[in-house]
Design a protein around this motif. Structure first.
Motif, mmCIF file in Angstrom:
data_model
loop_
_atom_site.group_PDB
_atom_site.id
_atom_site.type_symbol
_atom_site.label_atom_id
_atom_site.label_comp_id
_atom_site.label_asym_id
_atom_site.label_seq_id
_atom_site.Cartn_x
_atom_site.Cartn_y
_atom_site.Cartn_z
ATOM 1 N N VAL A 1 0.546 -1.580 -0.246
ATOM 2 C CA VAL A 1 0.428 -0.156 0.284
ATOM 3 C C VAL A 1 0.574 0.969 -0.040
ATOM 4 O O VAL A 1 1.177 0.935 1.170
ATOM 5 C CB VAL A 1 -0.853 0.103 1.120
ATOM 6 N N ALA A 2 0.977 2.123 -1.524
ATOM 7 C CA ALA A 2 1.280 3.389 -1.078
ATOM 8 C C ALA A 2 0.820 4.318 0.192
ATOM 9 O O ALA A 2 0.378 4.078 0.207
ATOM 10 C CB ALA A 2 1.789 3.981 -2.726
ATOM 11 N N GLY A 3 1.972 5.412 0.345
ATOM 12 C CA GLY A 3 1.814 5.890 1.637
ATOM 13 C C GLY A 3 3.169 6.156 2.231
ATOM 14 O O GLY A 3 3.756 5.696 1.743
ATOM 15 N N VAL A 4 2.737 6.780 3.984
ATOM 16 C CA VAL A 4 3.619 7.210 4.233
ATOM 17 C C VAL A 4 3.679 6.318 5.842
ATOM 18 O O VAL A 4 2.516 5.933 6.576
ATOM 19 C CB VAL A 4 3.695 8.459 5.143
ATOM 20 N N VAL A 5 4.292 5.997 6.312
ATOM 21 C CA VAL A 5 4.201 4.837 8.004
ATOM 22 C C VAL A 5 5.226 6.260 8.337
ATOM 23 O O VAL A 5 6.255 6.069 8.609
ATOM 24 C CB VAL A 5 5.327 3.473 7.635
ATOM 25 N N VAL A 6 4.237 6.792 9.703
ATOM 26 C CA VAL A 6 5.225 7.615 10.567
ATOM 27 C C VAL A 6 6.086 6.753 11.809
ATOM 28 O O VAL A 6 5.042 6.626 12.695
ATOM 29 C CB VAL A 6 4.265 8.590 10.681
#
Length: 340
Positions: free
Chosen positions: A106-111
């Motif tokens: 899943v594309a996105g940001v893991v903070v």
């Protein structure tokens, strides 16, 4: 073969799945997670997936159950809970020494680092926090019968089960004596609230275990379902608070991301959850203390696995024993603030 994964054999398994993967397949360890090991999987055309497997070495009973994690994620497809689509589970001993699961990337940001937090503007930080609380309400709204998860775990009172389980885990994995663990267990046992509802409980729901949108900060996928069970939904809310330090806390152990400007306060998270889920949040203070106590025990177990088998150490490094100490001090502070 790499030190963590048999790339040739497991790469052949991935290429043989009906997902269009083309050899050669590569595996790269990713994430700050310190429990099940996570790998970015890439094929010859640059297509991406994610693979999960248990840590190496001797494991505690019932821990790191990838097959169970796959069952839960497969059941959640189509429920409205955002998850990576699970593609396949392999338990064939001729391919892997432990169960492995392949899922959608899943594309996105893991903070999960201060660098990633600092790259997010305060408005999106606020949106991420609010989306976390609303997404947690969606997890607790899952229909257990419709998803086939009604037999996932015991329905006996969850707090007692948690106290017994994690105190046992402490005894099995501790690296030193910490009397505060037993002291807090005694005080928690004396304040167990009445359980009025049973829902799906994620068990490890926090900022570092979700993928968020680059654009609006909304949660795009909830990760790491290995601790999921049936129990009191406020346990998840208390756990989220335990992982959510504030700038005015006297002790900030572990990841300090939520202390930066823009992120909601713990009280704000509770209010957003209550408004979006319609649930009564009385008693969440008990679950906040239990969450801090439990995370300290989890961290101690991570430290033990890292000492026993250095290859289990995450890319971010080994857990510092001071983090465990700090979490226990925070639990003690919250309990004393509540008069117990």
């Amino acid at each position: 073969m790499s030190s963590l994964i048999d790339t040739e054999t497991i790469g052949g398994w991935v290429a043989g799945l009906d997902i269009g993967a083309r050899a050669p397949i590569t595996f790269t360890r990713v994430g700050a997670g310190q429990s099940n090991l996570t790998f970015l999987v890439e094929d010859a055309d640059g297509r991406r997936w994610v693979l999960r497997r248990p840590p190496l070495g001797s494991l505690l009973a019932s821990a790191h159950d990838v097959a169970r994690e796959h069952r839960i994620m497969a059941a959640l497809v189509g429920t409205g809970v955002p998850i990576p689509l699970p593609h396949a589970l392999c338990t064939d001993p001729t391919i892997t020494d432990a169960p492995i699961m392949l899922m959608e990337h899943v594309a996105g940001v893991v903070v999960d680092s201060m660098t990633s937090v600092e790259a997010i503007d305060p408005q999106r930080r606020s949106a991420i926090g609010h989306s976390l609380a609303r997404t947690l309400g969606a997890v607790h709204a899952v229909d257990l019968d419709a998803t086939g998860l009604s037999d996932l775990a015991s329905r006996r009172p969850y707090a007692e089960r948690q106290l017994r389980r994690w105190h046992r885990q402490w005894e099995d994995s501790r690296t030193r004596d910490l009397p505060l663990v037993d002291d807090l267990a005694t005080r928690l046992s004396a304040r167990i609230p009445e359980q009025v509802d049973v829902t799906l409980v994620h068990g490890d729901f926090h900022l570092m275990n979700v993928i968020t949108s680059i654009g609006d900060g909304a949660v795009r996928a909830v990760l790491d379902w290995e601790l999921s069970t049936l129990g009191d939904p406020l346990a998840d809310l208390g756990g989220l608070l335990a992982y959510w330090p504030q700038a005015d806390d006297s002790v900030v152990p572990g990841f300090a991301g939520p202390t930066l400007p823009g992120f909601p306060s713990r009280d704000d998270l509770v209010q957003v959850y209550a408004d979006s889920s319609g649930r009564d949040v009385d008693g969440v203070d008990f679950w906040h203390v239990l969450g801090l106590w439990k995370i300290a025990i989890i961290a101690e177990g991570v430290l033990r696995r890292s000492l026993d088998e250095p290859r289990n150490t995450a890319t971010t490094g080994r857990v510092d024993a001071a983090v465990v100490d700090g979490l226990l001090r925070r639990a003690d502070e919250e309990a004393r603030a509540g008069g117990w």
